[in-house]
Design an enzyme around this catalytic site. Structure first.
Site, PDB file in Angstrom:
ATOM      1  N   ASP A  64       0.827  -1.197   0.000  1.00  0.00           N
ATOM      2  CA  ASP A  64       0.000   0.000   0.000  1.00  0.00           C
ATOM      3  C   ASP A  64       0.862   1.249   0.000  1.00  0.00           C
ATOM      4  O   ASP A  64       2.015   1.216  -0.416  1.00  0.00           O
ATOM      5  CB  ASP A  64      -0.955  -0.031   1.203  1.00  0.00           C
ATOM      6  CG  ASP A  64      -2.321   0.534   0.869  1.00  0.00           C
ATOM      7  OD1 ASP A  64      -2.414   1.746   0.616  1.00  0.00           O
ATOM      8  OD2 ASP A  64      -3.307  -0.229   0.860  1.00  0.00           O
ATOM      9  N   HIS A  99      -3.954   5.861   3.473  1.00  0.00           N
ATOM     10  CA  HIS A  99      -4.630   4.727   2.855  1.00  0.00           C
ATOM     11  C   HIS A  99      -4.138   3.405   3.438  1.00  0.00           C
ATOM     12  O   HIS A  99      -4.933   2.544   3.846  1.00  0.00           O
ATOM     13  CB  HIS A  99      -4.414   4.773   1.343  1.00  0.00           C
ATOM     14  CG  HIS A  99      -5.272   3.831   0.557  1.00  0.00           C
ATOM     15  ND1 HIS A  99      -4.881   2.555   0.259  1.00  0.00           N
ATOM     16  CD2 HIS A  99      -6.491   3.990   0.001  1.00  0.00           C
ATOM     17  CE1 HIS A  99      -5.818   1.956  -0.461  1.00  0.00           C
ATOM     18  NE2 HIS A  99      -6.809   2.811  -0.625  1.00  0.00           N
ATOM     19  N   SER A 105     -11.075  -0.590  -1.845  1.00  0.00           N
ATOM     20  CA  SER A 105      -9.860  -0.625  -1.032  1.00  0.00           C
ATOM     21  C   SER A 105     -10.151  -0.995   0.410  1.00  0.00           C
ATOM     22  O   SER A 105      -9.277  -1.512   1.117  1.00  0.00           O
ATOM     23  CB  SER A 105      -9.167   0.746  -1.042  1.00  0.00           C
ATOM     24  OG  SER A 105      -8.474   0.954  -2.232  1.00  0.00           O
TER      25      SER A 105
END
Length: 535
Positions: free
Chosen positions: A86, A288, A458
Site C-alpha cells: 500500500d 490509505h 480498497s
C-alpha cells in the site's frame, strides 16, 4: 491506485445549481430476504462497527465478525503474517503498533543484510518507493513516452485527454462554488447577525432584493448536501486539492517522480531499491495503508479506537503505492518479498487500467501460489463491468483461465441491505469479481493516532483479508486454495436485484460476481472447521 477520494457532498450541485441464502453453510440467514429491512439511520456507534454486524440480526450487510468470535472461545490460533502492499503504514499508531510484524532475523540499524534476503535492515517490511510521494498515472507515462506504435498508446491518449479536461473543468467549477459559498455565507451571517446559523433561520429570512434571494437559495441548497456550511467548505477545499494534485502530478506530462529513486523501472533485475522507512517520507500520505491495516488487524479489545477483523495477526508493511499509479516492478517485488518472508495473506488495495509489465505481476502471483500465499485484491472504483474492461492486477486476462487459485477479487457493499446495497462506485463482474464485502463508510485507523471513515473497494478487500487471516490462524492446515473456496462458498447469497454501475443498470446479485455471495466470517469459520476435518 484505488485511493477512494472523499465523495464531495456538493458534486451533484454542479449540475443542479445554474452557475439470500448461504451456499454451503446452513444457517438461519437464508431468511434474510423475508426479514423487514432496517429503515432507521444507523447511530454513530453502529456506523463505526457496521462491517462487523450480522445481516440477520441487524439487517445490515456486514460480515458477522462479532458473531464469528463466539465460535472461537476457548480456542487458540497461531500467528499469521499479512502483507499489506500500500501507500505506507503508520507503524507507531496506538491501535497498530502491537500488531506490526518485526523481522526476527534482522538486527535493527546495523546496516547489514543479516538474513541475506537482499534487503538491508528490513525490520518491518520494505519501502519500494523510497522518498517518492506523488506519481503520474500509467496512461500519463504511456503518452509521455510518445511511442505511437505501442498498442495502448491511442486508448491511453484518449483517456488522458478526457481525464485532464475533466480535472481542469471540475477544479474550476469547485473554485467557483467555493467563491459563491463564501459570498453567500458572509451575506447570511450579516443578515442573521450570527456566525453560525441553522437551515431554519435561513428559511426565515425575508429576501428584500435579488441578491439576497440568490444568497438564500444557494445556502439552502448547500444545506441539502451537508449539515453545516463548514462541512461544505471543507468538501470543496478537499475537491480542489484533489484535482489540483491530479493536474500537478498524476496528469502532468512533465513530472517524473521515479527519478527520485534512480532505478530503471523497466528492469526487474535492477533491485533492490528503496529503503526501510515503511511509513514513507510524509506521514499523512500513509493514510490509505494505515486505514487498510486497521481494518485487517487493529488491536482488538484494547480500549482504544476500533477492532480489526482478525487477531493473531502481524502486519508486514510494504510501501509500493504512491499518489498516482503504482509501478509493476514494485508490485511484483513486493508480492515476492511477502511470500519469501512468511506472509500467508497479502492485501492489494490498488489498481490501474494500463500495465506495461503485467506479466511480472502475474508471475509474482504464481510465485505466491507456490508458497501457499493467498492474495486478496480490490476490484476497483470505476463502476465498471470487469468482464468487459481489463483492470490490473488480475489473475486472468480477457476472461481467460485463472493463472493460479490463490487470488480473490472483492467488490464493495453499501450500508443498507436491498437494491442499493452495492456501492455505486464498485466494479463488478460475473467472471472477474469473486465476492462482495463492506466498503462504504468504513471507520478505521488514520495517521497520528486518529480514525476516519473512508470508502472504496480498497476497504472491502482488507475486510476479506481479515477473515482469511482468521481462517488461516485457526485452521493452519488449510491451503490458500482451500481458504479461497471457504471465503467464496460460505458467503451469503441475496436473492435480490441490485443497482450497479449507473442508476439505470440492475442485475441479480448472483450475476455480479463469480460466487454471488457476501463474505461472512461466521459461516466461513464453520465451513473451515468442516473442511479441516475432511467433511
Amino acid at each position: 491506485m484505488y485511493l477512494r477520494k472523499p465523495l464531495y457532498a456538493v458534486a451533484s450541485a454542479l449540475a443542479l445549481y445554474g452557475c439470500g441464502s448461504t451456499s454451503i453453510v446452513s444457517t438461519p440467514v437464508d431468511r434474510i430476504d423475508n426479514v423487514p429491512l432496517k429503515v432507521a439511520d444507523l447511530t454513530d456507534d453502529q456506523l463505526k462497527n457496521w462491517f462487523h454486524s450480522d445481516l440477520l440480526t441487524d439487517t445490515i450487510p456486514g460480515m458477522s465478525v462479532d458473531k464469528a468470535y463466539t465460535l472461537l472461545k476457548g480456542k487458540k490460533g497461531s500467528k499469521i503474517i499479512v502483507g499489506v502492499i500500500d501507500s505506507g503504514i503508520d507503524i507507531n499508531h496506538e491501535d497498530l503498533k502491537n500488531v506490526i510484524w518485526t523481522n526476527p532475523n534482522e538486527i535493527p540499524g546495523n546496516g547489514i543484510d543479516d538474513d541475506k534476503n537482499g534487503y538491508v535492515d528490513d525490520i518491518h517490511g520494505w519501502n519500494f518507493l523510497g522518498d517518492i510521494n506523488h506519481e503520474t498515472l500509467e496512461m500519463t507515462r504511456i503518452v509521455r513516452g510518445g511511442d505511437t506504435s505501442n498498442p495502448d498508446y491511442a486508448s491511453a491518449k484518449a483517456a488522458f485527454d478526457e481525464k485532464y479536461n475533466e480535472a481542469m473543468s471540475t477544479k474550476t467549477r469547485y473554485e467557483q462554488l467555493l467563491q459563491m459559498l463564501h459570498q453567500s455565507d458572509a451575506a447570511i451571517k450579516k443578515e442573521t447577525g450570527k456566525e453560525t446559523y441553522t437551515k431554519a433561520e435561513v428559511e426565515a429570512i425575508e429576501a428584500k432584493d435579488e441578491s439576497m434571494q440568490q444568497f438564500k437559495g444557494f445556502i439552502l441548497q448547500m444545506f441539502s448536501y451537508a449539515d453545516s456550511i463548514s462541512e461544505i467548505e471543507n468538501d470543496l477545499k478537499d475537491g480542489i486539492k484533489h484535482f489540483a494534485g491530479q493536474l500537478n502530478y498524476n496528469l502532468n506530462l512533465e513530472y517524473n517522480g521515479r527519478k527520485i529513486l534512480g532505478d530503471n523501472e523497466n528492469d526487474l533485475s535492477d533491485a533492490p531499491h528503496g529503503n526501510n522507512n515503511v511509513i514513507g517520507p510524509d506521514l499523512e500520505q500513509s493514510l490509505h495503508g494505515t486505514h487498510v491495516a486497521g481494518i485487517i488487524a487493529a488491536q482488538r479489545n484494547n480500549g482504544v479506537g476500533m477492532n480489526g477483523v482478525a487477531h493473531n495477526v502481524e502486519i508486514m508493511a510494504l510501501r509500493a503505492v504512491p499518489d498516482g499509479d503504482e509501478y509493476d516492478k514494485d508490485i511484483a517485488l513486493a508480492i515476492r518479498y511477502a511470500a519469501d518472508n512468511g506472509a500467508k495473506v497479502i492485501n492489494t488495495s490498488f489498481g490501474k487500467d494500463y500495465s506495461p509489465h503485467s506479466q511480472w505481476v502475474r508471475d509474482a502471483i504464481i510465485y505466491a501460489a507456490s508458497k501457499d500465499v493467498l492474495i486478496i485484491n480490490a476490484a476497483g472504483n470505476d463502476s465498471k463491468d470487469l468482464d468487459k474492461n481489463n483492470v490490473f492486477p488480475n489473475d486472468q486476462l480477457n476472461n481467460g483461465p485463472e493463472i493460479a487459485d490463490n487470488f480473490v477479487t472483492v467488490g464493495a457493499l453499501n450500508v443498507k441491505y436491498g437494491p442499493s446495497m452495492v456501492a455505486r462506485f464498485s466494479n463488478y463482474g460475473k467472471i472477474n469479481v469473486d465476492v462482495f464485502a463492506p466498503g462504504v463508510k468504513i471507520w478505521a485507523t488514520a495517521p497520528n493516532n486518529e480514525y476516519r471513515f473512508l470508502q472504496g473497494t480498497s476497504m472491502a478487500s482488507p475486510a476479506v483479508a481479515g477473515v482469511a487471516a482468521l481462517i488461516r490462524s485457526y485452521y493452519p492446515k488449510l491451503t490458500a486454495s482451500q481458504v479461497k473456496k471457504v471465503l467464496i462458498q460460505s458467503g451469503l447469497t441475496p436473492n435480490t436485484n441490485v443497482t450497479v454501475g449507473d442508476p439505470q443498470t440492475t442485475k441479480p446479485f448472483a450475476e455480479i460476481s463469480k460466487s454471488g455471495t457476501i463474505v461472512n466470517a461466521y459461516n466461513a469459520l464453520i465451513l473451515a472447521e468442516r473442511m479441516a476435518k475432511g467433511k
